[in-house]
Design an enzyme around this catalytic site. Structure first.
Site, PDB file in Angstrom:
ATOM      1  N   TYR A  29       0.869  -1.184   0.000  1.00 20.40           N
ATOM      2  CA  TYR A  29       0.000   0.000   0.000  1.00 20.40           C
ATOM      3  C   TYR A  29       0.908   1.236   0.000  1.00 20.40           C
ATOM      4  O   TYR A  29       0.845   2.100   0.870  1.00 20.40           O
ATOM      5  CB  TYR A  29      -0.980  -0.006   1.183  1.00 20.40           C
ATOM      6  CG  TYR A  29      -2.272   0.675   0.818  1.00 20.40           C
ATOM      7  CD1 TYR A  29      -3.195   0.025  -0.002  1.00 20.40           C
ATOM      8  CD2 TYR A  29      -2.554   1.969   1.236  1.00 20.40           C
ATOM      9  CE1 TYR A  29      -4.363   0.647  -0.389  1.00 20.40           C
ATOM     10  CE2 TYR A  29      -3.723   2.607   0.850  1.00 20.40           C
ATOM     11  CZ  TYR A  29      -4.628   1.947   0.051  1.00 20.40           C
ATOM     12  OH  TYR A  29      -5.777   2.567  -0.333  1.00 20.40           O
ATOM     13  N   LEU A  30       1.723   1.281  -1.032  1.00 19.56           N
ATOM     14  CA  LEU A  30       2.861   2.198  -1.054  1.00 19.56           C
ATOM     15  C   LEU A  30       2.457   3.663  -1.191  1.00 19.56           C
ATOM     16  O   LEU A  30       1.484   3.995  -1.868  1.00 19.56           O
ATOM     17  CB  LEU A  30       3.787   1.812  -2.211  1.00 19.56           C
ATOM     18  CG  LEU A  30       4.291   0.366  -2.181  1.00 19.56           C
ATOM     19  CD1 LEU A  30       5.169   0.078  -3.396  1.00 19.56           C
ATOM     20  CD2 LEU A  30       5.042   0.065  -0.893  1.00 19.56           C
ATOM     21  N   HIS A  34       7.469   5.301   1.260  1.00 19.88           N
ATOM     22  CA  HIS A  34       8.120   4.086   0.743  1.00 19.88           C
ATOM     23  C   HIS A  34       8.975   4.421  -0.487  1.00 19.88           C
ATOM     24  O   HIS A  34      10.092   3.916  -0.638  1.00 19.88           O
ATOM     25  CB  HIS A  34       7.076   3.058   0.301  1.00 19.88           C
ATOM     26  CG  HIS A  34       6.172   2.561   1.383  1.00 19.88           C
ATOM     27  ND1 HIS A  34       4.840   2.884   1.440  1.00 19.88           N
ATOM     28  CD2 HIS A  34       6.405   1.742   2.442  1.00 19.88           C
ATOM     29  CE1 HIS A  34       4.287   2.285   2.477  1.00 19.88           C
ATOM     30  NE2 HIS A  34       5.201   1.592   3.112  1.00 19.88           N
ATOM     31  N   ASP A 147       9.547   5.087  11.568  1.00 18.77           N
ATOM     32  CA  ASP A 147       9.447   3.999  12.546  1.00 18.77           C
ATOM     33  C   ASP A 147      10.776   3.926  13.305  1.00 18.77           C
ATOM     34  O   ASP A 147      11.573   3.007  13.116  1.00 18.77           O
ATOM     35  CB  ASP A 147       9.130   2.685  11.835  1.00 18.77           C
ATOM     36  CG  ASP A 147       7.794   2.765  11.108  1.00 18.77           C
ATOM     37  OD1 ASP A 147       6.757   2.657  11.770  1.00 18.77           O
ATOM     38  OD2 ASP A 147       7.796   3.002   9.884  1.00 18.77           O
ATOM     39  N   ARG A 184      -1.642   3.531   7.119  1.00 17.16           N
ATOM     40  CA  ARG A 184      -2.798   3.549   8.024  1.00 17.16           C
ATOM     41  C   ARG A 184      -3.564   4.874   7.966  1.00 17.16           C
ATOM     42  O   ARG A 184      -4.695   4.941   8.479  1.00 17.16           O
ATOM     43  CB  ARG A 184      -2.370   3.257   9.463  1.00 17.16           C
ATOM     44  CG  ARG A 184      -1.966   1.799   9.678  1.00 17.16           C
ATOM     45  CD  ARG A 184      -1.822   1.449  11.157  1.00 17.16           C
ATOM     46  NE  ARG A 184      -1.661   0.022  11.364  1.00 17.16           N
ATOM     47  CZ  ARG A 184      -0.490  -0.616  11.526  1.00 17.16           C
ATOM     48  NH1 ARG A 184       0.627   0.073  11.492  1.00 17.16           N
ATOM     49  NH2 ARG A 184      -0.455  -1.909  11.709  1.00 17.16           N
TER      50      ARG A 184
HETATM   51  P1  AMP Z   1       5.662  -0.317   6.174  1.00 13.13           P
HETATM   52  O1  AMP Z   1       5.156  -0.684   4.824  1.00 13.13           O
HETATM   53  O2  AMP Z   1       4.758   0.562   6.956  1.00 13.13           O
HETATM   54  O3  AMP Z   1       6.167  -1.522   6.956  1.00 13.13           O
HETATM   55  O4  AMP Z   1       6.964   0.577   5.920  1.00 13.13           O
HETATM   56  C1  AMP Z   1       8.028   0.094   5.137  1.00 13.13           C
HETATM   57  C2  AMP Z   1       9.194   1.039   5.284  1.00 13.13           C
HETATM   58  O5  AMP Z   1       8.817   2.340   4.845  1.00 13.13           O
HETATM   59  C3  AMP Z   1       9.681   1.183   6.723  1.00 13.13           C
HETATM   60  O6  AMP Z   1      11.098   1.243   6.738  1.00 13.13           O
HETATM   61  C4  AMP Z   1       9.085   2.494   7.138  1.00 13.13           C
HETATM   62  O7  AMP Z   1       9.798   3.148   8.170  1.00 13.13           O
HETATM   63  C5  AMP Z   1       9.151   3.279   5.851  1.00 13.13           C
HETATM   64  N1  AMP Z   1       8.197   4.384   5.880  1.00 13.13           N
HETATM   65  C6  AMP Z   1       6.861   4.317   6.148  1.00 13.13           C
HETATM   66  N2  AMP Z   1       6.319   5.552   6.128  1.00 13.13           N
HETATM   67  C7  AMP Z   1       7.325   6.414   5.879  1.00 13.13           C
HETATM   68  C8  AMP Z   1       7.406   7.839   5.757  1.00 13.13           C
HETATM   69  N3  AMP Z   1       6.334   8.627   5.882  1.00 13.13           N
HETATM   70  N4  AMP Z   1       8.606   8.384   5.486  1.00 13.13           N
HETATM   71  C9  AMP Z   1       9.706   7.601   5.339  1.00 13.13           C
HETATM   72  N5  AMP Z   1       9.699   6.263   5.449  1.00 13.13           N
HETATM   73  C10 AMP Z   1       8.526   5.669   5.714  1.00 13.13           C
END
Ligand code: AMP
Length: 277
Positions: A29-30, A34, A147, A184
């Site tokens: 859900y990029l 991401h 995160d 989210r």
């Molecule tokens: P997720 O799909 O939520 O597990 O995130 C995958 C990666 O994208 C993780 O390393 C997150 O920290 C990074 N990420 C998620 N949201 C952001 C954001 N707003 N800015 C930078 N990196 C992000």
């Protein structure tokens, strides 16, 4: 761009990738957050591998695993545009066959903050990330500052277990009003979306107080709490001012300190952070 769903296919295509290989693990859900990780990998590495896997072991029994947003077709189109070489999209059964029984547990740093609110969360994260590192064998792996505790936990795992790769930190990508991008955010209705800016406002207040010379962490926590409590849709889970590396809570702020918070907006739990230096 090649898309594979099995470990066998991933391994055989990985062998042919020019090195260095950059790896971006995601739950799909990029969004632009991401893609910032992907762009950074693209700029630094000869090949880029992205995984899309909503990892069930990092969700608690009453969390949002089933309703976590998914849109693989859209994700693949975005990754193709970025020039990604290989996407790994395994099924749950591929990653966790019935006989699976080994876990990675990094200890204390994973037990506070997110770990305290979401017991077992980081055990799921470190286990799946260790598996993905073993499969992809990247030279560099890219994680978002968004995160922050996950980053600290993964860095600890990489150091403690002598994993042979570099962890690269990418700054948080935000919406125009400061809200950190997150898959989210899609759960928020328009009223909640407006209210959600309170997280960034509270972090901005912390930064302002620190830059004006406030060193007492409890004073800063209290001011942040008061600001968030003015927003009726917001319910604080935690507000933390901690040593950026160990995540030990601080009495006196000493840089670099991680100011982080988890706040429920309606039913949606959001996290964000800034580092004061
Ligand atoms: P997720 O799909 O939520 O597990 O995130 C995958 C990666 O994208 C993780 O390393 C997150 O920290 C990074 N990420 C998620 N949201 C952001 C954001 N707003 N800015 C930078 N990196 C992000």
């Amino acid at each position: 761009m090649k898309v594979v769903e099995t470990i066998a296919n991933l391994k055989s295509l990985r062998l042919k990738l020019p090195e260095p290989v950059g790896f971006v693990p995601t739950m799909g859900y990029l969004h632009k957050g991401h893609l910032a990780l992907v762009k950074r990998a693209k700029a630094e590495d000869s090949s880029v591998v992205v995984s899309i896997f909503v990892n069930p072991t990092q969700f608690g029994p009453h969390e949002d695993f089933d309703k976590y947003p998914r849109n693989p077709q859209r994700d693949l189109a975005l990754l193709e545009k970025e020039g990604v070489d290989l996407v790994f999209m395994p099924s749950v059964a591929e990653m966790y066959p019935p006989e699976f029984s080994s876990w990675v547990d990094v200890g204390k740093i994973a037990e506070r903050l997110e770990g305290a609110s979401r017991p077992g969360h980081f055990r799921g994260v470190t286990t799946v990330v260790a598996k993905l590192f073993n499969l992809v064998q990247p030279d560099k792996a890219y994680f978002g500052q968004k995160d922050a505790q996950q980053l600290a936990v993964i860095k600890k795992m990489v150091a403690d277990l002598n994993m042979n790769l570099e962890v690269v930190i990418v700054p948080t990508v935000r919406e125009a009003d400061g809200l950190a991008m997150s898959s989210r955010n899609t759960y928020l209705n328009p009223k909640e979306r407006k209210a959600a800016t309170v997280l960034y406002q509270a972090l901005g207040l912390a930064q302002k107080l620190w830059s004006q010379g406030e060193k007492d962490a409890q004073t800063i926590r209290q001011r942040m709490t008061a600001l968030i409590q003015k927003q009726p849709l917001a319910h604080i889970d935690y507000i933390s001012i901690a040593d950026a590396e160990t995540l030990d809570e601080l009495d006196a702020v000493r840089p670099p300190a991680l100011v982080s918070l988890a706040v429920k907006i309606g039913k949606t739990r959001l996290i964000d952070n800034v580092v004061v230096e």
